[in-house]
Design an enzyme around this catalytic site. Structure first.
Site, mmCIF file in Angstrom:
data_model
loop_
_atom_site.group_PDB
_atom_site.id
_atom_site.type_symbol
_atom_site.label_atom_id
_atom_site.label_comp_id
_atom_site.label_asym_id
_atom_site.label_seq_id
_atom_site.Cartn_x
_atom_site.Cartn_y
_atom_site.Cartn_z
ATOM 1 N N HIS B 46 26.820 -29.491 61.133
ATOM 2 C CA HIS B 46 26.423 -29.008 62.466
ATOM 3 C C HIS B 46 27.511 -28.093 63.042
ATOM 4 O O HIS B 46 27.896 -28.212 64.200
ATOM 5 C CB HIS B 46 26.154 -30.173 63.418
ATOM 6 C CG HIS B 46 25.108 -31.131 62.923
ATOM 7 N ND1 HIS B 46 23.834 -31.180 63.428
ATOM 8 C CD2 HIS B 46 25.145 -32.046 61.928
ATOM 9 C CE1 HIS B 46 23.138 -32.103 62.788
ATOM 10 N NE2 HIS B 46 23.903 -32.640 61.872
ATOM 11 N N TYR B 304 32.441 -38.971 60.291
ATOM 12 C CA TYR B 304 32.746 -38.106 61.438
ATOM 13 C C TYR B 304 34.261 -38.025 61.641
ATOM 14 O O TYR B 304 34.813 -36.970 61.954
ATOM 15 C CB TYR B 304 32.075 -38.616 62.723
ATOM 16 C CG TYR B 304 30.572 -38.399 62.786
ATOM 17 C CD1 TYR B 304 29.765 -38.721 61.706
ATOM 18 C CD2 TYR B 304 29.955 -37.878 63.920
ATOM 19 C CE1 TYR B 304 28.385 -38.528 61.757
ATOM 20 C CE2 TYR B 304 28.576 -37.678 63.974
ATOM 21 C CZ TYR B 304 27.800 -38.015 62.890
ATOM 22 O OH TYR B 304 26.444 -37.828 62.940
HETATM 23 C C1 HEM Z 1 25.146 -41.143 56.612
HETATM 24 C C2 HEM Z 1 24.657 -40.366 57.523
HETATM 25 C C3 HEM Z 1 25.400 -39.234 58.200
HETATM 26 C C4 HEM Z 1 26.588 -38.641 57.901
HETATM 27 C C5 HEM Z 1 27.541 -38.974 56.762
HETATM 28 C C6 HEM Z 1 26.830 -37.614 58.901
HETATM 29 C C7 HEM Z 1 27.944 -36.788 58.938
HETATM 30 C C8 HEM Z 1 28.265 -35.919 59.957
HETATM 31 C C9 HEM Z 1 29.509 -35.216 60.104
HETATM 32 C C10 HEM Z 1 30.679 -35.314 59.132
HETATM 33 C C11 HEM Z 1 29.469 -34.491 61.255
HETATM 34 C C12 HEM Z 1 30.583 -33.614 61.844
HETATM 35 C C13 HEM Z 1 31.411 -34.417 62.846
HETATM 36 C C14 HEM Z 1 32.520 -33.651 63.532
HETATM 37 O O1 HEM Z 1 33.357 -32.996 62.872
HETATM 38 O O2 HEM Z 1 32.610 -33.727 64.770
HETATM 39 C C15 HEM Z 1 28.174 -34.711 61.819
HETATM 40 C C16 HEM Z 1 27.732 -34.141 62.987
HETATM 41 C C17 HEM Z 1 26.517 -34.454 63.563
HETATM 42 N N1 HEM Z 1 25.586 -35.370 63.117
HETATM 43 FE FE1 HEM Z 1 25.698 -36.479 61.479
HETATM 44 N N2 HEM Z 1 25.803 -37.606 59.784
HETATM 45 C C18 HEM Z 1 24.902 -38.585 59.396
HETATM 46 C C19 HEM Z 1 23.735 -38.932 60.015
HETATM 47 C C20 HEM Z 1 23.286 -38.380 61.180
HETATM 48 C C21 HEM Z 1 22.101 -38.787 61.884
HETATM 49 C C22 HEM Z 1 21.161 -39.932 61.462
HETATM 50 C C23 HEM Z 1 22.014 -37.992 62.976
HETATM 51 C C24 HEM Z 1 20.990 -37.960 64.056
HETATM 52 C C25 HEM Z 1 20.447 -38.949 64.579
HETATM 53 C C26 HEM Z 1 23.150 -37.099 62.971
HETATM 54 C C27 HEM Z 1 23.408 -36.141 63.931
HETATM 55 C C28 HEM Z 1 24.532 -35.370 63.993
HETATM 56 C C29 HEM Z 1 24.785 -34.399 65.037
HETATM 57 C C30 HEM Z 1 23.864 -34.100 66.213
HETATM 58 C C31 HEM Z 1 26.031 -33.839 64.772
HETATM 59 C C32 HEM Z 1 26.727 -32.763 65.574
HETATM 60 C C33 HEM Z 1 27.423 -33.371 66.730
HETATM 61 C C34 HEM Z 1 28.113 -32.312 67.486
HETATM 62 O O3 HEM Z 1 27.454 -31.487 68.146
HETATM 63 O O4 HEM Z 1 29.348 -32.295 67.404
HETATM 64 N N3 HEM Z 1 23.901 -37.365 61.870
HETATM 65 N N4 HEM Z 1 27.457 -35.598 61.015
#
Ligand code: HEM
Ligand code: HEM
Ligand code: HEM
Lengths: 174, 326
Positions: B46, B304
């Site tokens: 993202h 994260y």
């Molecule tokens: C095992 C499952 C998941 C993994 C490993 C994962 C991993 C990640 C990582 C590494 C980031 C970047 C974090 C950062 O540097 O701040 C991220 C961002 C994000 N993830 Fe996930 N994610 C997963 C599941 C989900 C799910 C289920 C959702 C939604 C319900 C989701 C929604 C988001 C969103 C909206 C962001 C962006 C947040 C922002 O605007 O900073 N993720 N995710």
């Protein structure tokens, strides 16, 4: 220096209690940062609380230490050996403070309050400061590596005294 | 407390037992997400987004279910982020398969709440290690992903959603889902499993704009003209529902409660706004809300944190460069 043969009971309890705690904290820290599994959150929560307990323990331990006499190092040690024994012990104390303090500050600047057994929470900044977070996040790792190396040396030295030099150093802590 | 003591003492054993070959680490997961092209200082997932801010106007309806102060009637300000899935902070907005909304409520020095929500209502798989295989398959191409889904019948509901989903022309007209379930804890200590969705209050038709920043420009203009509003709708699980399986939606007949409205009244480019510095880790929860054991939810905190550590350190050492649009 003194004529005591052994560390006092309170010092021995602190030593072995904290040795177990620090070993568990290091293991928990290294495993949880790599894990995607269900227990990660539970261990992370435990790591933070027990890390905070560690800083309280090491403070109490230091006060206790400064108020008591400790056994003198064996006379047959050279000057530099005695020096390095003392320096390494003070470094250990230093890192026992630096670990939890850097951990807490990392969480503080990431604006993540710390939950204490569901009883209360330790405060964090209202707004994230990503630079200061990054600094303490990296320091937490650097200190951890330094602590692991120093503990390895420390255990090595204790065994060296016991097995090779056959003196009373290890027994003084048992 | 007992649980925490055991957890701390038993971690060494878990480490010894956790050598099954399918398990991936947080580092491997984030390596896969960031891919070969690393954008220093940006999120590994993202990566492209825009900061938003505004307030949650609570109507008090949920306060019987959760003691979290945000659910008392009244307004709570938030910092948020609208984003698209992917590792590239300059990717074309309209090519992304998933759109997202993240919120951060900085309630007090001891109460913080972070939320990260996506457009699909369910996951295709139920645990992070299988999710890793899914991403590998997506990267390998259409044949591999077809093969993957045929071997994973649990992806059925996700595929049905994807087949009928039509991306709209605005961030304002999408539904953003918690996907994972959480527990609300009320004043009597009673626990209720819930999922939630931010439901749009406008409809905007699909666009064929060519602009790479089509969605960001659209939302910035829209917010200048007036507030962008979502209804925050909670779905309450009943005893038959599994709160730990993110691949299964709960029946439509379940009780729904609208807790209030999310009102966005400002947007800022992500490097200028307050959202870039925040790790929207959904396991940062206030009193009154707790994590379920859903394996997908539980996997998120350490992934994260790994992404956050990488980009924060890059920012500290001055490696963050604003990439050119290409
Ligand atoms: C095992 C499952 C998941 C993994 C490993 C994962 C991993 C990640 C990582 C590494 C980031 C970047 C974090 C950062 O540097 O701040 C991220 C961002 C994000 N993830 Fe996930 N994610 C997963 C599941 C989900 C799910 C289920 C959702 C939604 C319900 C989701 C929604 C988001 C969103 C909206 C962001 C962006 C947040 C922002 O605007 O900073 N993720 N995710
Ligand atoms: C005796 C005290 C402590 C020891 C020995 C210790 C040790 C460790 C170690 C070895 C790691 C893994 C580091 C890495 O792989 O980079 C770690 C991570 C971590 N520690 Fe500690 N720690 C202590 C106290 C604390 C305290 C008091 C807190 C917070 C209140 C804390 C919060 C954390 C967090 C949040 C992480 C994970 C960071 C991330 O995922 O990015 N630690 N700790
Ligand atoms: C199996 C592991 C260990 C053994 C065999 C061991 C042995 C010893 C011995 C024999 C002493 C006394 C040295 C002297 O006479 O001056 C000592 C002191 C000390 N040890 Fe350990 N130790 C172990 C683990 C640890 C760990 C993990 C820590 C860190 C948490 C630690 C911290 C200290 C400190 C700070 C002192 C200095 C005590 C003082 O002067 O107040 N030890 N240890």
């Amino acid at each position: 220096m003194t004529n005591t043969e052994r560390f006092s009971l309170s010092m021995r309890l602190f030593h072995w209690g904290m040795a177990a705690l620090v070993f568990a904290m290091l293991t928990a820290g290294l495993l949880m940062v790599a894990s995607l599994d269900g227990w990660q959150l539970t261990v992370l929560t435990a790591h933070k609380v027990f890390g905070v307990i560690a800083v309280l323990l090491v403070s109490a331990r230091l006060i206790n230490r400064l108020r008591q006499a400790i056994p003198a190092l064996p006379d047959d040690l050279s000057h530099w050996q005695k020096m390095s024994a003392r320096v390494s012990h003070w470094l250990l104390y230093g890192l026992l403070f630096a670990m939890p303090v850097s951990g807490y500050l990392m969480q503080y600047f990431a604006a993540r309050p710390i939950d204490v057994f569901g009883w209360f929470r330790l405060p964090a900044a209202l707004n994230v400061d990503i630079y200061t977070y990054a600094l303490f996040r990296e320091l937490h790792s650097v200190f951890a590596i330094a602590l692991i190396c120093l503990i390895a040396l420390h255990i090595g030295a204790a065994l060296h005294h016991h097995i090779i030099r056959k003196d009373k150093v290890l027994k003084s802590m048992l | 407390m007992k649980k925490l003591i055991w957890a701390l003492l038993l971690t060494p054993m878990v480490g010894l037992a956790a050598d099954e070959p399918v398990n991936v680490t947080a580092q491997q997961f984030v390596d896969l997400q960031q891919g070969n092209a690393v954008y220093p200082g940006f999120r590994r997932a993202h990566a492209k987004g825009i900061c938003v801010s505004g307030e949650f106007r609570s109507n008090g309806q949920l306060s019987d279910y959760s003691k979290a102060p945000v659910f008392q009637s009244g307004a709570t300000p938030f910092t948020g982020r609208l984003s698209i899935a992917g590792n590239n902070p300059t990717a074309p907005d309209l090519k992304a398969p998933v759109r997202s909304l993240a919120l951060s409520f900085s309630i007090s020095s001891t109460e913080q709440w972070r939320l990260a929500m996506n457009t699909p209502p369910v996951m295709a798989v139920a645990d992070p290690h299988t999710f890793y295989q899914q991403i590998l398959a997506i990267q390998a191409g259409p044949a591999a992903i077809k093969q993957f889904f045929s071997e994973h019948p649990e992806s059925k509901e996700f595929l049905a959603w994807a087949a009928q989903y039509k991306a709209s022309g605005s961030f304002a007209s999408e539904t953003y889902n918690s996907i994972n379930a959480f527990y609300l804890i009320n004043h009597n200590g009673k626990r209720q499993a819930v999922r939630w969705a931010m439901q749009p209050t406008v409809t905007v038709a699909t666009t064929d704009a060519q602009d790479v920043d089509a969605l960001q420009n659209e939302i910035a203009n829209r917010v200048v003209a007036g507030n962008v509003v979502f209804d925050w709708v909670f779905t309450l699980a009943d005893a038959a529902d599994d709160e730990n399986n993110a691949t299964k939606a709960w029946p439509d007949s379940r009780q729904k409660i609208t807790a209030g409205q999310i009102v966005i009244n400002n947007t800022t480019a992500q490097l200028e706004g307050g959202c870039h510095a925040i790790n929207f880790d959904p396991l940062v929860l206030p009193t009154g809300i707790e994590a379920t054991a859903d394996p997908i939810l539980r996997a998120r905190s350490s992934a994260y944190a790994e992404s956050y550590r990488r980009r924060a350190t890059e920012q500290l050492t001055g490696a963050l460069k604003e990439p050119e649009n290409d």
